[in-house]
Scaffold this motif. Structure first.
Motif, PDB file in Angstrom:
ATOM      1  N   SER A  83      11.535 -25.452  24.619  1.00 34.64           N
ATOM      2  CA  SER A  83      11.933 -24.735  26.396  1.00 34.64           C
ATOM      3  C   SER A  83      10.409 -25.902  27.170  1.00 34.64           C
ATOM      4  O   SER A  83       9.690 -25.441  26.427  1.00 34.64           O
ATOM      5  N   ASP A  84      11.448 -26.490  28.007  1.00 33.22           N
ATOM      6  CA  ASP A  84      10.073 -27.487  28.741  1.00 33.22           C
ATOM      7  C   ASP A  84      10.264 -26.700  29.968  1.00 33.22           C
ATOM      8  O   ASP A  84      10.504 -26.964  31.111  1.00 33.22           O
ATOM      9  N   TRP A  85       9.245 -25.933  30.293  1.00 33.64           N
ATOM     10  CA  TRP A  85       9.164 -24.385  31.783  1.00 33.64           C
ATOM     11  C   TRP A  85       8.689 -26.023  32.555  1.00 33.64           C
ATOM     12  O   TRP A  85       9.203 -25.262  33.871  1.00 33.64           O
ATOM     13  N   GLU A  91       9.012 -34.709  25.448  1.00 37.87           N
ATOM     14  CA  GLU A  91       8.387 -33.591  24.617  1.00 37.87           C
ATOM     15  C   GLU A  91       8.506 -32.332  24.878  1.00 37.87           C
ATOM     16  O   GLU A  91       8.468 -31.730  24.355  1.00 37.87           O
ATOM     17  N   GLY A  92       8.808 -32.447  26.204  1.00 36.68           N
ATOM     18  CA  GLY A  92       8.833 -30.949  26.792  1.00 36.68           C
ATOM     19  C   GLY A  92       7.099 -30.935  27.223  1.00 36.68           C
ATOM     20  O   GLY A  92       6.648 -29.406  27.278  1.00 36.68           O
ATOM     21  N   PRO A  95       0.133 -34.103  29.218  1.00 38.20           N
ATOM     22  CA  PRO A  95      -0.582 -34.666  28.004  1.00 38.20           C
ATOM     23  C   PRO A  95      -1.873 -34.393  27.259  1.00 38.20           C
ATOM     24  O   PRO A  95      -2.058 -34.469  26.486  1.00 38.20           O
ATOM     25  N   TRP A  96      -2.232 -32.847  27.507  1.00 44.38           N
ATOM     26  CA  TRP A  96      -2.737 -32.142  26.518  1.00 44.38           C
ATOM     27  C   TRP A  96      -2.308 -32.294  25.252  1.00 44.38           C
ATOM     28  O   TRP A  96      -2.920 -31.379  24.586  1.00 44.38           O
ATOM     29  N   ALA A  97      -1.362 -32.000  25.195  1.00 44.68           N
ATOM     30  CA  ALA A  97      -0.261 -32.432  23.896  1.00 44.68           C
ATOM     31  C   ALA A  97       0.140 -33.307  23.638  1.00 44.68           C
ATOM     32  O   ALA A  97       1.118 -33.786  22.745  1.00 44.68           O
ATOM     33  N   THR A  98       0.244 -34.502  23.991  1.00 45.39           N
ATOM     34  CA  THR A  98       0.871 -35.667  23.932  1.00 45.39           C
ATOM     35  C   THR A  98      -0.050 -36.023  22.823  1.00 45.39           C
ATOM     36  O   THR A  98      -1.033 -35.764  21.668  1.00 45.39           O
ATOM     37  N   THR A 103       8.281 -36.017  14.908  1.00 41.97           N
ATOM     38  CA  THR A 103      10.165 -35.819  15.938  1.00 41.97           C
ATOM     39  C   THR A 103       9.617 -34.761  16.987  1.00 41.97           C
ATOM     40  O   THR A 103       9.106 -33.800  17.432  1.00 41.97           O
ATOM     41  N   ALA A 104      10.309 -35.475  18.340  1.00 41.36           N
ATOM     42  CA  ALA A 104      10.057 -34.191  19.149  1.00 41.36           C
ATOM     43  C   ALA A 104      11.195 -33.481  19.476  1.00 41.36           C
ATOM     44  O   ALA A 104      12.545 -33.450  18.902  1.00 41.36           O
ATOM     45  N   PRO A 105      10.390 -32.180  20.163  1.00 38.45           N
ATOM     46  CA  PRO A 105      12.148 -31.262  19.768  1.00 38.45           C
ATOM     47  C   PRO A 105      13.136 -31.681  20.587  1.00 38.45           C
ATOM     48  O   PRO A 105      13.395 -32.424  21.286  1.00 38.45           O
ATOM     49  N   GLU A 106      14.046 -30.885  20.096  1.00 42.29           N
ATOM     50  CA  GLU A 106      14.966 -30.372  20.806  1.00 42.29           C
ATOM     51  C   GLU A 106      15.038 -29.805  22.050  1.00 42.29           C
ATOM     52  O   GLU A 106      14.206 -28.462  21.624  1.00 42.29           O
TER      53      GLU A 106
END
Length: 331
Positions: A83-85, A91-92, A95-98, A103-106
């Motif tokens: 979930s992209d809150w 990728e939701g 920048p700290w998790a780029t 593979t991008a999640p659904e």
């Protein structure tokens, strides 16, 4: 869950910012890759809904709770759905998790996720740790796969970072790594506090400005906890106000805005441009603001601070400390 809390926790923050689970991450990622071994399983994780058993090392994880996906990534596990809150897009994640996904999640919905979409991903574990605590939601997800909900004694969306990391790390069979990640953040906060003894005991207000008006965060909110870890104490005038339905904030009228005055005032613009805050004559008249002891956070820093994941917290710390230093000596 009260409607006001739902709006505050999701819609307003989003407005402010407007298939390889458990596969190895990049060696440059936070864990140096993920093991696919099954040592240590099955594991049992206590939750508010009872103990949940994860029979084997999860390979297809869906992360639905606030910051749950980033927590999994920090532990070297890439969710297949998330979930992209805060409406980051892509990728939701912030920048700290780029770069931590191969593979991008659904992307799955937040307050009302599509259970059909979750089931279609064939998960063997669902993470809903920092979430609403809604029983129907939990039962529906649990019918799809073992689901780790809010912690025992927890409240909706008030799962602490420590509880979140501990539960998710246990479910993924990575408890030791989880504690290492928490300790690294603790050490970073302790070092920052030790380097700035003038912050010890200084008063701090974490204020918000939304399309609905002003507010401030209270004890138990991560925005206040962040400052307390640096030695600050909550503004006692804010602490004396009755807490709103959200459980972690108090509304403040423009007429009483001076109540936010403290040694340091930090403002989170939510759904409004930062310029609307800095140009507000009532805000500018607050003594701390007039004295140059206020910060109005930009989108990325406010997002990192608000999300309070094990990754975003460290990223925020590295940026907020220099901003606080720029305020000069405190009274």
């Amino acid at each position: 869950m009260p409607i006001s809390r739902r709006l505050f926790a999701t819609g307003t923050l989003a407005a402010a910012l407007p298939l390889s689970a458990c596969s190895g991450g990049s060696p440059s990622g936070p864990t140096g890759g993920a093991s696919t071994g099954t040592a240590g399983f099955p594991v049992t994780v206590p939750t508010a809904f009872g103990d949940v058993t994860v029979p084997a090392a999860p390979r297809r994880v869906v992360a639905l709770g606030w910051g749950d996906a980033e927590t999994a990534l920090a532990l070297g596990v890439q969710p297949v759905g998330a979930s992209d809150w805060l409406a980051f897009g892509g990728e939701g994640v912030g920048p700290w998790a780029t770069g931590l996904y191969d593979t991008a999640p659904e992307v799955i919905g937040t307050l009302e996720p599509s259970y059909e979409a979750v089931a279609a991903l064939r998960p063997d574990l669902v993470l809903d740790v920092k979430s609403s605590g809604d029983r129907d939601r939990h039962d529906t997800l649990s019918a799809i796969a073992p689901t780790i909900g809010i912690p025992t004694g927890g409240e909706d969306y008030l799962t602490t970072p420590q509880q979140q990391v501990t539960a998710i790390a246990a479910a993924l069979g990575r408890s030791e790594l989880g504690q290492e990640l928490l300790q690294r953040n603790d050490d970073a906060f302790a070092a920052a506090a030790a380097a700035h003894p003038g912050w010890e005991g200084a008063t701090f207000t974490a204020a918000s400005r939304t399309t609905r008006g002003w507010g401030a965060y209270v004890e138990g909110s991560e925005r206040v906890g962040f400052a307390e870890r640096l030695g600050f104490v909550q503004n006692p005038a804010i602490a004396a106000l009755p807490v709103g339905e959200s459980g972690f904030s108090v509304p403040i009228s423009a007429e009483q805005l001076e109540v936010v005055d403290a040694d340091v005032v930090v403002v989170f613009p939510i759904g409004v441009p930062a310029g609307d805050v800095t140009a507000d004559p009532v805000f500018r008249a607050v003594p701390a603001v007039a004295a140059g002891r206020s910060l109005v956070l930009d989108r990325d820093v406010a997002s990192a601070y608000a999300l309070s994941s094990v990754l975003s917290t460290r990223w925020a710390l590295e940026r907020v400390v220099p901003l606080l230093e720029g305020l000069g000596d405190l009274p």
